[in-house]
Write a protein that holds these residues in place. Structure first.
Motif, mmCIF file in Angstrom:
data_model
loop_
_atom_site.group_PDB
_atom_site.id
_atom_site.type_symbol
_atom_site.label_atom_id
_atom_site.label_comp_id
_atom_site.label_asym_id
_atom_site.label_seq_id
_atom_site.Cartn_x
_atom_site.Cartn_y
_atom_site.Cartn_z
ATOM 1 N N ALA A 256 0.799 -1.140 0.020
ATOM 2 C CA ALA A 256 -0.029 0.202 -0.038
ATOM 3 C C ALA A 256 0.813 1.289 -0.154
ATOM 4 C CB ALA A 256 -1.068 -0.101 1.140
ATOM 5 N N THR A 293 2.353 12.160 -0.627
ATOM 6 C CA THR A 293 0.846 12.588 -0.178
ATOM 7 C C THR A 293 0.772 13.164 0.962
ATOM 8 O OG1 THR A 293 -1.249 11.545 0.234
ATOM 9 C CG2 THR A 293 0.389 10.361 0.980
ATOM 10 N N ASP A 295 -2.207 13.108 2.299
ATOM 11 C CA ASP A 295 -3.723 12.937 2.598
ATOM 12 C C ASP A 295 -3.859 11.680 4.024
ATOM 13 O OD1 ASP A 295 -6.324 11.833 2.498
ATOM 14 O OD2 ASP A 295 -6.168 10.635 0.646
ATOM 15 N N GLN A 297 -6.270 10.611 5.340
ATOM 16 C CA GLN A 297 -7.232 9.634 5.272
ATOM 17 C C GLN A 297 -6.645 8.448 4.679
ATOM 18 O OE1 GLN A 297 -10.232 9.784 6.538
ATOM 19 N NE2 GLN A 297 -10.508 7.752 6.193
ATOM 20 N N SER A 298 -5.728 8.490 3.644
ATOM 21 C CA SER A 298 -5.225 7.201 2.980
ATOM 22 C C SER A 298 -4.235 6.443 3.784
ATOM 23 C CB SER A 298 -4.679 7.737 1.633
ATOM 24 O OG SER A 298 -3.545 8.540 2.205
ATOM 25 N N ASN A 301 -6.781 4.557 6.278
ATOM 26 C CA ASN A 301 -7.005 3.393 5.418
ATOM 27 C C ASN A 301 -6.384 2.300 5.530
ATOM 28 O OD1 ASN A 301 -9.460 5.289 4.807
ATOM 29 N ND2 ASN A 301 -8.593 5.426 2.652
#
Ligand SMILES: Cc1cc2nc3c(=O)[nH]c(=O)nc-3n(C[C@H](O)[C@H](O)[C@H](O)COP(=O)(O)OP(=O)(O)OC[C@H]3O[C@@H](n4cnc5c(N)ncnc54)[C@H](O)[C@@H]3O)c2cc1C
Ligand SMILES: *[C@@H]1O[C@H](CO)[C@@H](O)[C@H](O)[C@H]1NC(C)=O
Ligand SMILES: *[C@@H]1O[C@H](CO)[C@@H](O)[C@H](O)[C@H]1NC(C)=O
Ligand SMILES: *[C@@H]1O[C@H](CO)[C@@H](O)[C@H](O)[C@H]1NC(C)=O
Ligand SMILES: *[C@@H]1O[C@H](CO)[C@@H](O)[C@H](O)[C@H]1NC(C)=O
Ligand SMILES: *[C@@H]1O[C@H](CO)[C@@H](O)[C@H](O)[C@H]1NC(C)=O
Length: 427
Positions: A256, A293, A295, A297-298, A301
């Protein structure tokens, strides 16, 4: 760096004063390739040169003296130190030159697109990071500020950036070296390709003495950094099961896009003692990054399902804590996270590369292996410094001498195999 290889001389303790024992008899302070050549050619009587590949040592050609190459002395096996020998010291070969691409290889028409940096072999991580950051670029480099590029690149060179870009040895475009026969060569995919192949991963001081390395550079990535802790009571019966579960998630975390370093401990004084919190902690303390990034949120996740499983399996007995911070460049991240271990220790480290099968297939076996490794020092380093970028790397010339185990691994583990238990030498 490691006291045992200098026979514990010069410790900051009265009983172990400075003496020449444990150090080379003579040192060549090399600042040009010609100095290195003189060291190798040393003397007049013409003994045949030979390389002791098994002991990884060169022998100075004409006097048959043990020859050792030292850059910084970080070598975990003491291969840069030879009591009584002749040392070629490459520390001051430390120039750094940035190239705007394409980079033209020596002796042929090949030009390689992209920017690059040519560094003297004594250049150290932090200096290269600082120099390339001035161009908003970075190299694939390691976690210690003072590690020298010479030993690092010849050993493969792992990095928090490697899971994306490949190992450091995969970034090399060209090298300059002095052979055991005393020849000063520029090696690349077209010129002495055998040496070029071998030196990128084949070990320090094995095929010759490097004097300069040209490495590909990359635009410096933004990093979203997170401290991730999964901690429990050191006496918890499920401690090693919980650690093994966390490790089993590393391949999917790596896929990921996460990379980073974890420190796994069976007992550590709680750094933030407070009422209701155990005085000692055990578990996994990690520093991970997600590249390019901002982000959050990523990141969540990726980590949230792991926390959920931990809460389900050990019903609240394992605490998962995270704290996240963005960095605008690799150097900005490094300034906060470089390896701050002090120099001067006497452990003998061993390491294992773990692939997906080792991490995912059998949690109970993994838990036993972790417990066994940690029984010696109570701690284990488990680093996500391999992954897709290393598995699919395309080093110049098609391949290099990096241990093929890297091409399927996700995790590099590291721990002291033997703790010296000599109280009189503790300090
Ligand atoms: C605090 C610390 C952090 C580290 N972090 C990382 C990391 O994040 N990633 C990683 O991959 N590794 C890491 N390492 C391991 C490090 O890469 C190796 O110890 C490496 O061999 C050090 O190279 P050096 O040139 O600095 O050290 P040295 O001990 O001087 O040399 C290491 C080896 O290379 C040989 N050598 C030195 N110079 C030359 C030369 N010019 N030509 C040919 N051979 C030469 C030496 O003879 C010796 O065998 C770390 C080590 C330490 C101590
Ligand atoms: C190492 O030190 C011990 C004493 O501490 C000494 O007996 C031994 O000879 C030394 N070895 C070398 C190679 O100097
Ligand atoms: C080694 O050479 C460098 C560069 O010439 C010099 O600055 C340094 O003082 C020398 N070190 C020793 C110990 O002679
Ligand atoms: C590096 O990036 C900064 C911020 O984006 C920019 O101001 C600067 O001009 C860049 N430097 C170079 C050498 O490109
Ligand atoms: C993990 O899950 C528990 C229980 O749902 C929650 O209290 C905790 O805040 C979570 N930790 C993180 C880092 O999300
Ligand atoms: C040496 O290693 C041991 C065990 O890993 C550690 O407890 C100790 O703090 C280290 N000492 C230094 C000086 O780094």
């Amino acid at each position: 760096m490691w006291d045992q290889f200098t026979n514990d001389t010069c410790l900051p303790k009265e009983e172990f004063p400075c003496s020449a024992r444990g150090y080379p008899a003579y040192v060549v302070n090399a600042t040009t390739p010609e100095h290195v050549k003189l060291g190798i050619d040393f003397g007049e009587r013409a003994f045949a040169f030979y390389i002791k590949v098994l002991t990884n040592s060169l022998v100075a050609r004409t006097h048959d003296v043990r020859l050792v190459v030292k850059n910084t002395g970080h070598d975990y096996m003491g291969r840069s130190i030879a009591p009584g020998g002749l040392s070629i010291w490459t520390h001051h070969l430390n120039s750094i030159r940035h190239h705007v691409g394409p980079f033209k290889l020596d002796g042929c028409d090949t030009s390689i697109p992209g920017n690059a940096v040519t560094v003297g072999v004594g250049a150290q991580m932090y200096d290269i990071y600082s120099a390339t950051d001035a161009f908003n670029e970075t190299i694939v480099g390691g976690g210690g500020k003072s590690v020298g590029i010479g030993g690092y690149v010849t050993g493969g060179g792992h990095s928090i950036l490697a899971p994306r870009f490949g190992l450091a040895a995969d970034q090399v475009l060209q090298m300059e070296m002095v052979t055991p026969a005393g020849k000063i060569l520029t090696v690349n995919e077209n010129q002495h390709p055998d040496l070029f192949w071998a030196v990128r991963g084949g070990g320090g001081s094995t095929f010759g003495v490097l004097t300069a390395v040209t490495l590909k550079t990359y635009p410096t990535p933004k990093l979203l950094s997170t401290a991730w802790m999964a901690i429990t009571d050191p006496d918890a019966s499920f401690l090693y099961d919980a650690i093994a579960y966390a490790l089993s998630q590393f391949p999917s975390m790596g896929d990921a896009g996460l990379s980073g370093y974890t420190y796994i401990t069976s007992r550590l004084p709680n750094p933030v003692p407070s009422p209701g919190v155990p005085e000692e902690l055990a578990g996994v303390l990690g520093q991970f990054v997600l590249q390019e990034t901002e982000d959050v949120q990523s990141l969540q996740n990726i980590l949230k399902p792991i926390n959920q499983t931990i809460q389900e399996r050990w019903s609240g007995a394992v605490q998962v804590i995270t704290s996240t911070k963005p960095y605008s460049s690799f150097l900005a991240w490094f300034e906060d996270h470089y390896d701050q271990g002090t120099a001067g220790n006497s452990s003998y480290l061993v390491s294992r590369l773990l692939d997906r099968h080792a991490l995912e297939s059998d949690e109970a076996t993994l838990a036993n292996a972790v417990q066994e490794a940690m029984s010696i020092s109570g701690a284990l380093g488990a680093y996500i410094v391999s992954g897709k970028g290393v598995h699919n790397a395309s080093p110049r010339g098609g391949s290099n001498a990096v241990n093929p185990g890297w091409r399927t691994s996700y995790v590099h583990t590291r721990f002291p195999a033997l703790q010296r238990n000599r109280k009189d030498r503790d300090y």
